[in-house]
Design a protein around this motif. Structure first.
Motif, mmCIF file in Angstrom:
data_model
loop_
_atom_site.group_PDB
_atom_site.id
_atom_site.type_symbol
_atom_site.label_atom_id
_atom_site.label_comp_id
_atom_site.label_asym_id
_atom_site.label_seq_id
_atom_site.Cartn_x
_atom_site.Cartn_y
_atom_site.Cartn_z
ATOM 1 N N GLY A 105 -5.995 3.821 -11.457
ATOM 2 C CA GLY A 105 -5.851 4.360 -10.111
ATOM 3 C C GLY A 105 -4.867 3.546 -9.294
ATOM 4 O O GLY A 105 -4.165 2.675 -9.806
ATOM 5 N N VAL A 106 -4.828 3.840 -8.012
ATOM 6 C CA VAL A 106 -3.919 3.188 -7.069
ATOM 7 C C VAL A 106 -4.683 2.163 -6.241
ATOM 8 O O VAL A 106 -5.779 2.447 -5.748
ATOM 9 C CB VAL A 106 -3.272 4.237 -6.143
ATOM 10 C CG1 VAL A 106 -2.629 3.594 -4.924
ATOM 11 C CG2 VAL A 106 -2.247 5.057 -6.917
ATOM 12 N N TYR A 113 -7.450 5.497 -4.655
ATOM 13 C CA TYR A 113 -7.411 6.879 -5.129
ATOM 14 C C TYR A 113 -6.937 6.920 -6.574
ATOM 15 O O TYR A 113 -6.352 5.972 -7.082
ATOM 16 C CB TYR A 113 -6.585 7.791 -4.217
ATOM 17 C CG TYR A 113 -5.077 7.824 -4.417
ATOM 18 C CD1 TYR A 113 -4.484 8.657 -5.363
ATOM 19 C CD2 TYR A 113 -4.226 7.070 -3.597
ATOM 20 C CE1 TYR A 113 -3.103 8.730 -5.513
ATOM 21 C CE2 TYR A 113 -2.850 7.139 -3.737
ATOM 22 C CZ TYR A 113 -2.291 7.982 -4.699
ATOM 23 O OH TYR A 113 -0.930 8.050 -4.845
ATOM 24 N N ASN A 114 -7.206 8.062 -7.224
ATOM 25 C CA ASN A 114 -6.784 8.239 -8.617
ATOM 26 C C ASN A 114 -6.654 9.728 -8.895
ATOM 27 O O ASN A 114 -7.627 10.468 -8.779
ATOM 28 C CB ASN A 114 -7.798 7.619 -9.579
ATOM 29 C CG ASN A 114 -7.313 7.648 -11.021
ATOM 30 O OD1 ASN A 114 -6.122 7.699 -11.273
ATOM 31 N ND2 ASN A 114 -8.242 7.612 -11.958
ATOM 32 N N ASP A 119 -12.042 15.532 -3.540
ATOM 33 C CA ASP A 119 -12.108 14.083 -3.348
ATOM 34 C C ASP A 119 -11.021 13.422 -4.180
ATOM 35 O O ASP A 119 -11.098 13.369 -5.411
ATOM 36 C CB ASP A 119 -13.485 13.570 -3.766
ATOM 37 C CG ASP A 119 -13.644 12.067 -3.502
ATOM 38 O OD1 ASP A 119 -12.706 11.457 -2.935
ATOM 39 O OD2 ASP A 119 -14.686 11.509 -3.889
ATOM 40 N N ILE A 120 -9.994 12.910 -3.517
ATOM 41 C CA ILE A 120 -8.858 12.285 -4.194
ATOM 42 C C ILE A 120 -9.240 10.947 -4.847
ATOM 43 O O ILE A 120 -8.487 10.434 -5.662
ATOM 44 C CB ILE A 120 -7.697 12.076 -3.190
ATOM 45 C CG1 ILE A 120 -6.404 11.729 -3.916
ATOM 46 C CG2 ILE A 120 -8.059 11.049 -2.140
ATOM 47 C CD1 ILE A 120 -5.200 11.651 -3.000
ATOM 48 N N TYR A 121 -10.408 10.424 -4.517
ATOM 49 C CA TYR A 121 -10.809 9.126 -5.064
ATOM 50 C C TYR A 121 -10.896 9.142 -6.581
ATOM 51 O O TYR A 121 -10.591 8.154 -7.240
ATOM 52 C CB TYR A 121 -12.151 8.710 -4.468
ATOM 53 C CG TYR A 121 -12.583 7.301 -4.819
ATOM 54 C CD1 TYR A 121 -11.996 6.200 -4.202
ATOM 55 C CD2 TYR A 121 -13.574 7.075 -5.772
ATOM 56 C CE1 TYR A 121 -12.386 4.916 -4.519
ATOM 57 C CE2 TYR A 121 -13.975 5.794 -6.096
ATOM 58 C CZ TYR A 121 -13.376 4.707 -5.469
ATOM 59 O OH TYR A 121 -13.748 3.432 -5.793
ATOM 60 N N GLY A 122 -11.293 10.255 -7.159
ATOM 61 C CA GLY A 122 -11.340 10.373 -8.610
ATOM 62 C C GLY A 122 -12.597 9.784 -9.205
ATOM 63 O O GLY A 122 -13.386 9.114 -8.531
ATOM 64 N N GLY A 123 -12.752 10.010 -10.515
ATOM 65 C CA GLY A 123 -13.970 9.565 -11.198
ATOM 66 C C GLY A 123 -13.922 8.098 -11.543
ATOM 67 O O GLY A 123 -12.917 7.434 -11.412
ATOM 68 N N MET A 131 0.876 -1.171 0.000
ATOM 69 C CA MET A 131 0.000 0.000 0.000
ATOM 70 C C MET A 131 0.909 1.216 0.000
ATOM 71 O O MET A 131 1.276 1.743 1.041
ATOM 72 C CB MET A 131 -0.946 -0.003 1.208
ATOM 73 C CG MET A 131 -1.926 -1.158 1.219
ATOM 74 S SD MET A 131 -3.197 -0.985 2.490
ATOM 75 C CE MET A 131 -3.632 -2.709 2.777
ATOM 76 N N ASN A 132 1.275 1.647 -1.207
ATOM 77 C CA ASN A 132 2.321 2.670 -1.339
ATOM 78 C C ASN A 132 2.164 3.432 -2.661
ATOM 79 O O ASN A 132 3.119 3.584 -3.412
ATOM 80 C CB ASN A 132 3.691 2.007 -1.266
ATOM 81 C CG ASN A 132 4.834 2.957 -1.003
ATOM 82 O OD1 ASN A 132 5.989 2.593 -1.186
ATOM 83 N ND2 ASN A 132 4.572 4.179 -0.574
#
Length: 259
Positions: free
Chosen positions: A215-216, A110-111, A255-259, A90-91
């Motif tokens: 995304g991550v 996140y993305n 919101d760092i989560y992204g679309g 997780m990095n």
């Protein structure tokens, strides 16, 4: 850059207060021990803090894992996972088809866009034309290194660094002309005294889903569906119960989560 760091046994363990660990052994979570603000930073005592550290904490608490942060150089994370030295990564590791040939991933957590920064006063953009003839620095074994090698083939040179901080330092010193990385991480550098003095944003690169991914996510061993499923359920739960938003508001205004 942080060349060394201190981490007590207590500081290395991320666990929910009052929650008994569901596993007999802790879930070993690999991360690269380098400053990558605002995702990972070491405080004055050598303990790791930041948005991603708090998200890992929340995921582990929700999944009822006792998680132990295990420091490993970035390019050794995937080998450490496949050889069972760690159980998850997780990095800020992007989910890509190339990596999925070797490991599996959780759902994204996140993305954010990918950006290029360069010296103040120099006008160019984050395109092949804009970066033609320039020396570009990237972190080794990252999607950014892959992207630059594919899209910026007319660069004068592509220099690879063990850490993004090293690339930032060479940019500030005038040894390279630009660097590409996650927009949030580069923004943190631009907000520092050094970054404000030397550099500015040149723009976001064009999307390439095959390289940059959707995304991550958390990296897990192929076939380890139990760990993957528990992490996925925990990501969904903290998104639904507001914990994700609570943590994110400490660090970002969006919101760092992204679309």
């Amino acid at each position: 850059m942080l060349k060394t760091f201190k981490m007590t046994a207590a500081a290395m363990v991320i666990a929910a207060s009052g929650v008994a660990a569901a596993n007999a052994e802790p879930l070993k979570v690999g991360f690269s021990p380098e400053a990558y603000p605002p995702f990972y930073e070491a405080d004055a005592s050598g303990n790791w803090t930041g948005w991603e550290v708090e998200i890992v904490n929340a995921i582990c608490a929700e999944a009822k894992y006792e998680c132990e942060l295990v420091p490993i150089p970035w390019d050794g994370l995937i080998p450490a996972l496949t050889t069972k030295k760690i159980d998850a990564i997780m990095n800020s590791m992007s989910i890509t088809d190339e990596r999925k040939k070797t490991i599996d991933f959780s759902d994204k957590y996140y993305n954010t866009p990918t950006a290029v920064i360069g010296p103040k006063g120099e006008i160019f953009d984050a395109t092949p034309e804009g970066l033609k003839g320039k020396i570009i620095g990237v972190q080794v074994s990252t999607v950014h290194a892959d992207y630059v090698k594919k899209h910026f083939t007319d660069a004068a040179e592509i220099k690879e660094y063990q850490t993004q901080d090293e690339a930032n330092q060479d940019l500030a010193a005038g040894r390279i002309d630009a660097t590409q990385a996650d927009s949030i991480a580069l923004d943190a550098f631009l907000q520092s005294d050094q970054g404000k003095a030397c550099c500015d944003l040149k723009g976001n690169v064009a999307e390439d889903l095959a390289i940059l991914g959707p995304g991550v996510g958390a990296g897990v061993r192929q076939g380890d569906t139990a760990t993957k499923d528990r992490i996925n359920a925990a990501i969904k739960a903290i998104r639904d119960n507001g914990k994700y938003e609570e943590i994110t508001k400490k660090y970002f205004t969006f919101d760092i989560y992204g679309g």
